[in-house]
Motif scaffolding. Sequence first.
Motif, mmCIF file in Angstrom:
data_model
loop_
_atom_site.group_PDB
_atom_site.id
_atom_site.type_symbol
_atom_site.label_atom_id
_atom_site.label_comp_id
_atom_site.label_asym_id
_atom_site.label_seq_id
_atom_site.Cartn_x
_atom_site.Cartn_y
_atom_site.Cartn_z
ATOM 1 N N TYR A 20 0.840 -1.205 0.000
ATOM 2 C CA TYR A 20 0.000 0.000 0.000
ATOM 3 C C TYR A 20 0.875 1.254 0.000
ATOM 4 C CZ TYR A 20 -2.441 3.931 2.039
ATOM 5 O OH TYR A 20 -2.913 5.197 2.284
ATOM 6 N N ARG A 21 1.876 1.298 0.867
ATOM 7 C CA ARG A 21 2.735 2.486 0.955
ATOM 8 C C ARG A 21 3.492 2.736 -0.351
ATOM 9 N NH1 ARG A 21 4.398 4.589 6.403
ATOM 10 N NH2 ARG A 21 6.081 5.384 5.123
ATOM 11 N N PRO A 60 -0.745 21.581 0.799
ATOM 12 C CA PRO A 60 -0.738 23.049 0.755
ATOM 13 C C PRO A 60 -2.041 23.670 1.257
ATOM 14 C CG PRO A 60 0.275 22.167 -1.227
ATOM 15 C CD PRO A 60 -0.315 20.996 -0.483
ATOM 16 N N THR A 61 -3.171 23.038 0.944
ATOM 17 C CA THR A 61 -4.470 23.535 1.411
ATOM 18 C C THR A 61 -5.351 22.346 1.785
ATOM 19 O OG1 THR A 61 -5.586 23.448 -0.741
ATOM 20 C CG2 THR A 61 -4.340 25.476 -0.235
ATOM 21 N N ALA A 62 -6.406 22.619 2.525
ATOM 22 C CA ALA A 62 -7.373 21.570 2.857
ATOM 23 C C ALA A 62 -8.033 21.047 1.587
ATOM 24 C CB ALA A 62 -8.423 22.090 3.835
ATOM 25 N N GLU A 63 -8.254 21.927 0.625
ATOM 26 C CA GLU A 63 -8.864 21.488 -0.640
ATOM 27 C C GLU A 63 -7.939 20.531 -1.382
ATOM 28 O OE1 GLU A 63 -11.568 20.544 -3.211
ATOM 29 O OE2 GLU A 63 -11.984 21.768 -1.449
ATOM 30 N N ASP A 64 -6.629 20.767 -1.330
ATOM 31 C CA ASP A 64 -5.679 19.832 -1.941
ATOM 32 C C ASP A 64 -5.755 18.470 -1.252
ATOM 33 O OD1 ASP A 64 -4.615 21.660 -3.813
ATOM 34 O OD2 ASP A 64 -3.189 22.428 -2.329
ATOM 35 N N ALA A 65 -5.844 18.465 0.071
ATOM 36 C CA ALA A 65 -5.954 17.208 0.819
ATOM 37 C C ALA A 65 -7.249 16.484 0.452
ATOM 38 C CB ALA A 65 -5.911 17.484 2.317
ATOM 39 N N ARG A 66 -8.338 17.230 0.387
ATOM 40 C CA ARG A 66 -9.641 16.657 0.026
ATOM 41 C C ARG A 66 -9.606 16.087 -1.392
ATOM 42 N NH1 ARG A 66 -12.071 20.849 1.262
ATOM 43 N NH2 ARG A 66 -12.645 20.278 3.385
ATOM 44 N N ARG A 67 -9.008 16.852 -2.309
ATOM 45 C CA ARG A 67 -8.916 16.407 -3.706
ATOM 46 C C ARG A 67 -8.092 15.115 -3.814
ATOM 47 N NH1 ARG A 67 -9.153 21.135 -5.835
ATOM 48 N NH2 ARG A 67 -7.072 21.768 -5.200
ATOM 49 N N PHE A 68 -6.970 15.051 -3.078
ATOM 50 C CA PHE A 68 -6.161 13.836 -3.058
ATOM 51 C C PHE A 68 -6.984 12.661 -2.554
ATOM 52 C CE2 PHE A 68 -4.091 11.121 0.126
ATOM 53 C CZ PHE A 68 -3.391 10.280 -0.724
ATOM 54 N N TYR A 69 -7.600 12.830 -1.384
ATOM 55 C CA TYR A 69 -8.313 11.717 -0.763
ATOM 56 C C TYR A 69 -9.427 11.184 -1.654
ATOM 57 C CZ TYR A 69 -10.822 8.764 2.397
ATOM 58 O OH TYR A 69 -11.441 7.673 2.946
ATOM 59 N N HIS A 70 -10.147 12.066 -2.309
ATOM 60 C CA HIS A 70 -11.283 11.665 -3.142
ATOM 61 C C HIS A 70 -10.907 11.388 -4.594
ATOM 62 C CE1 HIS A 70 -14.193 12.176 0.033
ATOM 63 N NE2 HIS A 70 -13.674 13.347 0.307
ATOM 64 N N SER A 71 -9.633 11.547 -4.936
ATOM 65 C CA SER A 71 -9.210 11.316 -6.325
ATOM 66 C C SER A 71 -9.403 9.851 -6.710
ATOM 67 C CB SER A 71 -7.742 11.707 -6.512
ATOM 68 O OG SER A 71 -6.888 10.773 -5.865
ATOM 69 N N ALA A 72 -9.652 9.627 -7.975
ATOM 70 C CA ALA A 72 -9.805 8.258 -8.476
ATOM 71 C C ALA A 72 -8.535 7.448 -8.228
ATOM 72 C CB ALA A 72 -10.150 8.281 -9.968
ATOM 73 N N ASP A 73 -7.369 8.085 -8.425
ATOM 74 C CA ASP A 73 -6.103 7.370 -8.213
ATOM 75 C C ASP A 73 -5.989 6.850 -6.784
ATOM 76 O OD1 ASP A 73 -5.260 7.744 -10.814
ATOM 77 O OD2 ASP A 73 -4.002 9.479 -10.337
ATOM 78 N N TYR A 74 -6.276 7.711 -5.801
ATOM 79 C CA TYR A 74 -6.151 7.266 -4.413
ATOM 80 C C TYR A 74 -7.283 6.311 -4.032
ATOM 81 C CZ TYR A 74 -5.460 6.916 0.525
ATOM 82 O OH TYR A 74 -5.258 6.398 1.775
ATOM 83 N N GLN A 75 -8.481 6.582 -4.468
ATOM 84 C CA GLN A 75 -9.600 5.705 -4.126
ATOM 85 C C GLN A 75 -9.381 4.292 -4.658
ATOM 86 O OE1 GLN A 75 -12.298 6.205 -1.977
ATOM 87 N NE2 GLN A 75 -10.909 7.886 -1.454
ATOM 88 N N ASN A 76 -8.616 4.183 -5.738
ATOM 89 C CA ASN A 76 -8.291 2.859 -6.271
ATOM 90 C C ASN A 76 -7.376 2.056 -5.344
ATOM 91 O OD1 ASN A 76 -9.830 3.034 -8.600
ATOM 92 N ND2 ASN A 76 -8.171 3.934 -9.790
ATOM 93 N N VAL A 77 -6.667 2.717 -4.417
ATOM 94 C CA VAL A 77 -5.781 1.996 -3.503
ATOM 95 C C VAL A 77 -6.296 1.961 -2.064
ATOM 96 C CG1 VAL A 77 -3.727 2.379 -4.908
ATOM 97 C CG2 VAL A 77 -4.255 3.957 -3.053
ATOM 98 N N VAL A 78 -7.420 2.592 -1.795
ATOM 99 C CA VAL A 78 -7.983 2.575 -0.444
ATOM 100 C C VAL A 78 -8.243 1.141 0.011
ATOM 101 C CG1 VAL A 78 -10.038 3.160 0.909
ATOM 102 C CG2 VAL A 78 -8.893 4.915 -0.442
ATOM 103 N N GLN A 82 -7.216 -0.730 3.545
ATOM 104 C CA GLN A 82 -8.196 -1.398 4.401
ATOM 105 C C GLN A 82 -7.894 -2.884 4.555
ATOM 106 O OE1 GLN A 82 -11.704 -0.060 2.347
ATOM 107 N NE2 GLN A 82 -11.844 1.783 3.625
ATOM 108 N N LEU A 83 -7.279 -3.487 3.566
ATOM 109 C CA LEU A 83 -6.855 -4.880 3.665
ATOM 110 C C LEU A 83 -5.695 -5.022 4.655
ATOM 111 C CD1 LEU A 83 -6.909 -7.840 2.509
ATOM 112 C CD2 LEU A 83 -5.214 -7.045 0.848
ATOM 113 N N ALA A 84 -4.825 -4.025 4.676
ATOM 114 C CA ALA A 84 -3.603 -4.084 5.469
ATOM 115 C C ALA A 84 -3.742 -3.520 6.869
ATOM 116 C CB ALA A 84 -2.497 -3.323 4.745
ATOM 117 N N SER A 85 -4.843 -2.807 7.141
ATOM 118 C CA SER A 85 -4.941 -2.104 8.420
ATOM 119 C C SER A 85 -6.389 -1.797 8.762
ATOM 120 C CB SER A 85 -4.169 -0.786 8.335
ATOM 121 O OG SER A 85 -4.816 0.104 7.425
ATOM 122 N N CYS A 86 -6.569 -1.334 9.983
ATOM 123 C CA CYS A 86 -7.852 -0.749 10.359
ATOM 124 C C CYS A 86 -7.523 0.595 10.993
ATOM 125 C CB CYS A 86 -8.640 -1.649 11.289
ATOM 126 S SG CYS A 86 -7.804 -2.126 12.790
ATOM 127 N N GLY A 87 -8.425 1.529 10.865
ATOM 128 C CA GLY A 87 -8.116 2.848 11.408
ATOM 129 C C GLY A 87 -9.221 3.841 11.192
#
Length: 94
Positions: A20-21, A60-78, A82-87
């Motif tokens: 994952y990392r 750089p901004t909260a919007e950048d963090a939000r955009r990263f988290y909700h991006s298709a690229d990141y959502q594809n590895v979520v 979740q397989l490797a951890s709980c949190g």
Amino acid sequence: MPGYLIFEIEVTDEVAWAHYREVAGPIMAASGGRFVLSSDRIESLEGGWRPASISVVEFPTAEDARRFYHSADYQNVVALRQLASCGKGILVDA
């Protein structure tokens, strides 16, 4: 103003976590994120909070963090995370 993703993580599968990392790190960096800290050396002071580890990623901004988290690229590895951890995770707008 910066935005921070803060995650309380308990790794349950070290091999899957390493994978994952490898995958998530470049996506985060390309989105402007950088680790402020990641540690499992935690002392509970109040309220009985005892996370296995804490990670803080600054953007750089909260919007950048939000955009990263909700991006298709990141959502594809979520699912890998979740397989490797709980949190739990939060976004903080500083």
